[in-house]
Each structure stands twice: as structure tokens, then as C-alpha cells.
Design a protein around this motif. Structure first.
Motif, PDB file in Angstrom:
ATOM      1  N   GLY A  33      -4.189  26.402  61.149  1.00 33.95           N
ATOM      2  CA  GLY A  33      -4.029  27.362  59.871  1.00 33.95           C
ATOM      3  C   GLY A  33      -5.550  27.492  60.370  1.00 33.95           C
ATOM      4  N   VAL A  34      -6.573  27.149  60.439  1.00 35.93           N
ATOM      5  CA  VAL A  34      -7.854  28.372  60.795  1.00 35.93           C
ATOM      6  C   VAL A  34      -7.636  29.016  60.993  1.00 35.93           C
ATOM      7  CG1 VAL A  34     -10.478  27.962  61.814  1.00 35.93           C
ATOM      8  CG2 VAL A  34      -9.434  25.721  60.751  1.00 35.93           C
ATOM      9  N   THR A  35      -7.153  29.565  62.624  1.00 33.89           N
ATOM     10  CA  THR A  35      -6.034  30.614  63.077  1.00 33.89           C
ATOM     11  C   THR A  35      -5.995  31.570  62.350  1.00 33.89           C
ATOM     12  OG1 THR A  35      -6.086  29.727  65.269  1.00 33.89           O
ATOM     13  CG2 THR A  35      -5.283  32.263  64.905  1.00 33.89           C
ATOM     14  N   TYR A  36      -5.087  30.841  61.616  1.00 31.11           N
ATOM     15  CA  TYR A  36      -3.911  32.106  60.363  1.00 31.11           C
ATOM     16  C   TYR A  36      -4.880  32.469  59.430  1.00 31.11           C
ATOM     17  CZ  TYR A  36       0.510  30.831  62.335  1.00 31.11           C
ATOM     18  OH  TYR A  36       1.116  31.133  63.406  1.00 31.11           O
ATOM     19  N   MET A  37      -5.767  31.385  59.149  1.00 30.62           N
ATOM     20  CA  MET A  37      -6.864  31.758  57.886  1.00 30.62           C
ATOM     21  C   MET A  37      -7.853  33.412  58.139  1.00 30.62           C
ATOM     22  SD  MET A  37      -7.147  28.122  56.244  1.00 30.62           S
ATOM     23  CE  MET A  37      -8.933  28.538  55.160  1.00 30.62           C
ATOM     24  N   ASP A  38      -8.121  32.766  59.813  1.00 27.03           N
ATOM     25  CA  ASP A  38      -8.872  33.833  60.112  1.00 27.03           C
ATOM     26  C   ASP A  38      -8.573  35.001  60.597  1.00 27.03           C
ATOM     27  OD1 ASP A  38     -11.318  32.242  60.794  1.00 27.03           O
ATOM     28  OD2 ASP A  38     -10.113  31.596  62.427  1.00 27.03           O
ATOM     29  N   ARG A  44      -7.607  41.601  55.256  1.00 26.64           N
ATOM     30  CA  ARG A  44      -8.451  41.231  54.015  1.00 26.64           C
ATOM     31  C   ARG A  44      -9.830  42.321  53.776  1.00 26.64           C
ATOM     32  NH1 ARG A  44      -9.543  35.728  52.247  1.00 26.64           N
ATOM     33  NH2 ARG A  44     -11.499  36.834  52.328  1.00 26.64           N
ATOM     34  N   ALA A  45     -10.940  41.918  55.180  1.00 27.47           N
ATOM     35  CA  ALA A  45     -11.584  42.951  55.384  1.00 27.47           C
ATOM     36  C   ALA A  45     -11.431  44.431  56.276  1.00 27.47           C
ATOM     37  CB  ALA A  45     -12.976  42.315  56.479  1.00 27.47           C
ATOM     38  N   GLY A  46      -9.719  44.675  56.974  1.00 26.20           N
ATOM     39  CA  GLY A  46      -9.645  45.968  57.496  1.00 26.20           C
ATOM     40  C   GLY A  46      -9.650  46.137  58.867  1.00 26.20           C
ATOM     41  N   LEU A  63       1.527  36.051  53.467  1.00 23.19           N
ATOM     42  CA  LEU A  63       1.175  35.301  52.531  1.00 23.19           C
ATOM     43  C   LEU A  63      -0.318  34.538  52.026  1.00 23.19           C
ATOM     44  CD1 LEU A  63       4.694  33.475  53.519  1.00 23.19           C
ATOM     45  CD2 LEU A  63       4.295  35.445  52.013  1.00 23.19           C
ATOM     46  N   LEU A  64      -1.091  34.304  53.013  1.00 28.24           N
ATOM     47  CA  LEU A  64      -1.801  33.866  53.180  1.00 28.24           C
ATOM     48  C   LEU A  64      -3.405  34.286  52.319  1.00 28.24           C
ATOM     49  CD1 LEU A  64      -2.515  31.196  55.904  1.00 28.24           C
ATOM     50  CD2 LEU A  64      -1.478  30.815  53.617  1.00 28.24           C
ATOM     51  N   THR A  65      -3.271  36.214  52.688  1.00 24.26           N
ATOM     52  CA  THR A  65      -3.823  36.982  52.627  1.00 24.26           C
ATOM     53  C   THR A  65      -4.456  36.552  51.013  1.00 24.26           C
ATOM     54  OG1 THR A  65      -3.527  38.184  54.488  1.00 24.26           O
ATOM     55  CG2 THR A  65      -5.216  39.545  52.090  1.00 24.26           C
ATOM     56  N   PRO A  66      -3.346  36.485  50.036  1.00 29.23           N
ATOM     57  CA  PRO A  66      -3.727  37.004  48.298  1.00 29.23           C
ATOM     58  C   PRO A  66      -4.105  36.150  47.417  1.00 29.23           C
ATOM     59  CG  PRO A  66      -1.326  37.744  48.635  1.00 29.23           C
ATOM     60  CD  PRO A  66      -1.950  36.903  49.697  1.00 29.23           C
ATOM     61  N   ALA A  67      -4.036  34.852  48.199  1.00 27.18           N
ATOM     62  CA  ALA A  67      -4.442  33.145  47.919  1.00 27.18           C
ATOM     63  C   ALA A  67      -5.992  32.892  48.150  1.00 27.18           C
ATOM     64  CB  ALA A  67      -3.973  32.592  48.469  1.00 27.18           C
ATOM     65  N   LEU A  68      -6.287  33.425  49.714  1.00 23.01           N
ATOM     66  CA  LEU A  68      -7.207  33.639  50.164  1.00 23.01           C
ATOM     67  C   LEU A  68      -8.905  34.284  48.946  1.00 23.01           C
ATOM     68  CD1 LEU A  68      -6.729  32.721  53.682  1.00 23.01           C
ATOM     69  CD2 LEU A  68      -7.520  31.215  51.872  1.00 23.01           C
ATOM     70  N   ALA A  69      -7.845  35.765  48.946  1.00 21.18           N
ATOM     71  CA  ALA A  69      -8.765  36.700  47.844  1.00 21.18           C
ATOM     72  C   ALA A  69      -9.018  35.792  46.893  1.00 21.18           C
ATOM     73  CB  ALA A  69      -7.930  38.236  48.387  1.00 21.18           C
ATOM     74  N   LEU A  70      -8.340  35.283  46.696  1.00 20.75           N
ATOM     75  CA  LEU A  70      -8.416  34.798  44.784  1.00 20.75           C
ATOM     76  C   LEU A  70     -10.010  33.960  44.903  1.00 20.75           C
ATOM     77  CD1 LEU A  70      -4.618  34.405  44.058  1.00 20.75           C
ATOM     78  CD2 LEU A  70      -6.402  36.428  42.811  1.00 20.75           C
ATOM     79  N   VAL A  85      -0.390  27.626  48.825  1.00 22.45           N
ATOM     80  CA  VAL A  85       1.167  28.734  49.021  1.00 22.45           C
ATOM     81  C   VAL A  85       1.783  27.779  50.015  1.00 22.45           C
ATOM     82  CG1 VAL A  85       0.980  30.340  51.176  1.00 22.45           C
ATOM     83  CG2 VAL A  85      -0.655  30.805  49.711  1.00 22.45           C
ATOM     84  N   ASN A  86       1.551  26.935  50.461  1.00 19.54           N
ATOM     85  CA  ASN A  86       2.354  25.934  51.462  1.00 19.54           C
ATOM     86  C   ASN A  86       3.762  25.458  50.279  1.00 19.54           C
ATOM     87  OD1 ASN A  86       1.675  26.668  53.855  1.00 19.54           O
ATOM     88  ND2 ASN A  86       0.685  24.447  54.202  1.00 19.54           N
ATOM     89  N   PHE A  87       2.950  25.043  49.274  1.00 23.49           N
ATOM     90  CA  PHE A  87       3.690  24.484  48.304  1.00 23.49           C
ATOM     91  C   PHE A  87       5.064  25.276  47.450  1.00 23.49           C
ATOM     92  CE2 PHE A  87       4.757  24.132  43.835  1.00 23.49           C
ATOM     93  CZ  PHE A  87       5.482  22.901  43.829  1.00 23.49           C
TER      94      PHE A  87
END
Length: 190
Positions: A33-38, A44-46, A63-70, A85-87
Motif C-alpha cells: 500500500g505504501v508503494t502504491y501511495m508513493d 501527482r508530482a509529474g 485510482l488513488l491519485t485523486p483521493a490522495l490529492a484531496l 477508495v477501497n470502499f
């Protein structure tokens, strides 16, 4: 109709149980999960070179990118956002599972069991496998894989039953393509 009321009750129960699982596990995290978040942070950072990871398929990170941006980089909020997001993925998997189940019921003209028995048992197995085998606490694309498989098999059952509409074939190709972006091993399984 008994089966329709049962399906409605099972959907409500499934959603409530999944929401409870996500809430209880909202602070849990695993190394994948940490890897996918990284990877999501890299998108997001390009930082495309860091984002395109040869060991991880991109779809789940997308899928995680917009949620983490918020979340505005708050670690507590990030974990909760990922579990939200998992939900949402669970809701998609539930819909894909229902699509598969209706395909199974329609394919068999003379079922061995009454439809309400088949529906109840199938939803029980779906919930058990989703909540205990895949789990909503782990941050992995496994539930996305399950949703893609449910949708794929549901479409294949409809094609087998002589549904030759172009939309079914288009949906099958789209689902297989997305499945490949979720996990490359998915394409090898079909």
C-alpha cells in the motif's frame, strides 16, 4: 418477488459490512500500500520515471491519485482516503459480481436450486472471499482484479448465450484492457 427483495437486502447488508470493515481498518497500511501511495504521489508530482514502476501496474495508483490529492499530505487523512477508495472499489466489485451472478442464473434454464438459494449462497461466498481473503484493510489492487474477473466472466456468459451486441464485445475488450492495467497477470488468466 422474493429474489429481488433478497438481493436488495443482501446489497444493503454487504455495503454496511464493507463500510464497517473500511472504517475499522482505516488506519491500517501494508508495504504494498505504501508503494502504491508513493507511485500515486509520483504521478501527482509529474515524476513519470518514478511513477512507471515495472513491478506495479498503474491502474490502482491512478485510482488513488485523486483521493490522495484531496488529503493535502496529511498522513492520517491519506490512509483514510485510500480506504475510502477501497470502499468504492468494493461497490464496483459488488456490481460486477451481481452482473456475473445474473449471467449464471440466465445461462442455466433449469437450475438445480431455487434462485433465492443460489443468490443467498453466492452473496455469502462473495462477502466471505472479499472480506476475509482479499480484505478491505490491505491496500492492494486485488479487489480491482476480482471486479474485472467478475465482469469478464459475466460478459463471456452472455456471449455464450448468443448475446452478440457490439456493446458486450466492446465491454469485454475494455474490461480486459483495464484488467491488464490492474495486474498484468490478469490477461494471462483469461
Amino acid at each position: 418477488d422474493l429474489t429481488k427483495r433478497l438481493v436488495t437486502a443482501l446489497w444493503i447488508a454487504s455495503i454496511l459490512i464493507a463500510a464497517l470493515h473500511c472504517w475499522v481498518g482505516r488506519h491500517s497500511m501494508n508495504p504494498d500500500g505504501v508503494t502504491y501511495m508513493d507511485i500515486s504521489d509520483a504521478y501527482r508530482a509529474g515524476h513519470w520515471k518514478a511513477a512507471l514502476n515495472p513491478q506495479r501496474s498503474p491502474f490502482y495508483s491512478w485510482l488513488l491519485t485523486p483521493a490522495l490529492a484531496l488529503t493535502q499530505a496529511s498522513p492520517d487523512a491519506e490512509f483514510a482516503a485510500v480506504h475510502a477508495v477501497n470502499f468504492l472499489i468494493f461497490l464496483a466489485a459488488l456490481a460486477c459480481f451481481h452482473y456475473l451472478l445474473t449471467g449464471v442464473i440466465r445461462t442455466h434454464a433449469k437450475p438445480v436450486f431455487p434462485s433465492w438459494v443460489l443468490v443467498g449462497a453466492s452473496y455469502a461466498v462473495f462477502l466471505w472471499s472479499t472480506l476475509t481473503m482479499i480484505t478491505l484493510e490491505l491496500v492492494t489492487p486485488d479487489l480491482c482484479v476480482a471486479a474485472a474477473l467478475y465482469a469478464t466472466v459475466g460478459m463471456l456468459l452472455r456471449i455464450r448465450k448468443d448475446d452478440d451486441r457490439w456493446a458486450v464485445f466492446f465491454g469485454l475488450g475494455l474490461t480486459l484492457g483495464i484488467g491488464y492495467l490492474i495486474k498484468t497477470a490478469l490477461l494471462a488468466q483469461v
